[in-house]
Design a protein around this motif. Structure first.
Motif, mmCIF file in Angstrom:
data_model
loop_
_atom_site.group_PDB
_atom_site.id
_atom_site.type_symbol
_atom_site.label_atom_id
_atom_site.label_comp_id
_atom_site.label_asym_id
_atom_site.label_seq_id
_atom_site.Cartn_x
_atom_site.Cartn_y
_atom_site.Cartn_z
ATOM 1 N N HIS A 192 7.357 -10.516 4.818
ATOM 2 C CA HIS A 192 6.249 -11.313 4.280
ATOM 3 C C HIS A 192 4.918 -10.587 4.440
ATOM 4 C CE1 HIS A 192 6.031 -12.079 8.593
ATOM 5 N NE2 HIS A 192 4.745 -12.387 8.407
ATOM 6 N N ASP A 194 0.900 -11.670 5.580
ATOM 7 C CA ASP A 194 0.219 -12.776 6.256
ATOM 8 C C ASP A 194 -0.770 -13.449 5.312
ATOM 9 O OD1 ASP A 194 1.571 -12.288 8.602
ATOM 10 O OD2 ASP A 194 0.003 -11.002 9.421
ATOM 11 N N HIS A 245 5.673 -6.938 6.164
ATOM 12 C CA HIS A 245 6.179 -6.727 7.517
ATOM 13 C C HIS A 245 7.103 -7.860 7.950
ATOM 14 C CE1 HIS A 245 2.613 -9.284 7.998
ATOM 15 N NE2 HIS A 245 3.219 -9.776 9.061
HETATM 16 FE FE FE2 Z 1 3.175 -11.799 9.799
#
Ligand code: FE2
Length: 347
Positions: A192, A194, A245
């Motif tokens: 994903h 952030d 990440h």
């Molecule tokens: Fe994350």
């Protein structure tokens, strides 16, 4: 791509957590020892010289090294773990996280994290709040981030992820997951981006007996790079909005409690691509929308003031009106308002 100098818009973030109207509460109770420890800790006021012990990281991976030069808002991608808090500070933060007031109001659960504490705020967690808002800590995180940053808003100070081992099992049981690109069954959260430009992850547990817990990054060429997870009192800073990440599972140990605080650029003139996708389902919406809207309007306010000032200077200097430049500025602000509108969804 290497050598890419034009900043690209970030890819659409994956949704982390349920996008439901009502928040989910954790189904499991917390072990008593956490509450007992909290109760027996003598509370102190935050005092930077005693509680902050910043030692800059030995290495910071650059965006260029992972093929993402020109993306994001800083040349820095991710740091190695570095010392940020003293052990006394960690004990004070834990005492607040597991206090009665906090556990009454601030527990959340999602598909990915079964036990979270969020949105403690200054009244319930004065130490944690003062720590993350202290000039010393903000300067330290900014130095590692490679750009001046500030905590995104109060609700994100801070997010605590709690994973506790009740028996002899490892903290997280490895299991084979379909479609896991690492192919080792050890990913803890799917790949994903952030919702926030930067995150600072601090470990609040002793990880001496633990293995794993790294962060895996995907480089522009598709390769996977692993970055060591933090140990107690140390932190990792990641430009997570712009880097795909995932967190890898940690095995062994009695508990793994980490604290994630989100950051945005300090300057109102740097682009702020914060989204609320990942946190809408794990927040009290009215509170979070209030805080998000307030700082977005503050940015707009600062930008308008700066534009008016430069206009007055132009008139005083008898330069002609620059139609193209003013139109460009207005279009940029319109896009800023549009992206704010996109985040304020639902009733
Ligand atoms: Fe994350």
């Amino acid at each position: 791509m290497p050598g890419l100098l034009v900043a690209q818009p970030p890819p659409a973030p994956h949704v982390i957590g349920p996008a439901t109207k009502n928040v989910t509460l954790p189904s499991e109770p917390l072990p008593q020892y956490l509450l007992d420890q909290a109760r027996s800790t003598r509370r102190e006021e935050f005092y930077a010289p005693k509680h902050i012990n910043f030692q800059p990281p030995a290495n910071i991976v650059s965006m260029k090294e992972i093929g993402l030069e020109g993306h994001g808002i800083s040349p820095n991608a991710v740091s190695e773990p570095f010392r940020l808090f003293t052990d006394e500070a960690v004990q004070q933060i834990r005492a607040e996280v597991f206090s009665e007031e906090v556990l009454k109001d601030c527990r959340f659960a999602s598909t990915f994290n079964k036990q979270m504490v969020r949105g403690m705020g200054p009244a319930r967690a004065p130490f944690t709040y003062a720590a993350w808002n202290s000039p010393e800590l903000i300067a330290a995180v900014s130095k590692v981030a490679g750009i001046d940053v500030v905590p995104s808003f109060d609700f994100e100070v801070a997010n605590i992820n709690i994973s506790v081992n009740s028996g002899d099992k490892p903290v997280a049981e490895p299991k084979k997951e379909d479609g896991n690109p690492l192919g080792d069954g050890l990913s803890s959260v799917a790949w994903h981006y952030d919702s926030f430009p930067f995150v600072c992850v601090v470990m609040l547990s002793d990880c001496t007996d633990m293995v794993g817990g790294e962060t895996a990054l995907r480089t522009s060429s598709g390769e996977i790079m692993k970055v060591r997870g933090p140990a107690m009192g140390t932190a990792v800073v990641l430009q997570g909005r712009y880097i795909e990440h995932q967190a890898l599972k940690a095995l062994g140990g009695r508990e793994r409690i980490s604290m994630v605080t989100c950051f945005r650029p300090k300057s109102p003139h740097v682009r702020d691509e914060t989204v609320l996708t990942g946190v809408r389902g794990i927040s009290h919406k009215s509170e979070m929308y209030t805080q998000y809207t307030e700082y977005r309007l503050e940015i707009l306010e600062e930008r308008v003031r700066a534009k008016q000032k430069s206009e007055r200077t132009r008139v005083a200097a008898r330069r002609p009106f620059d139609t193209e430049e003013t139109r460009r500025w207005l279009i940029e602000q319109r896009a800023f308002i549009d992206s704010t509108l996109e985040e304020l969804t639902g009733e």
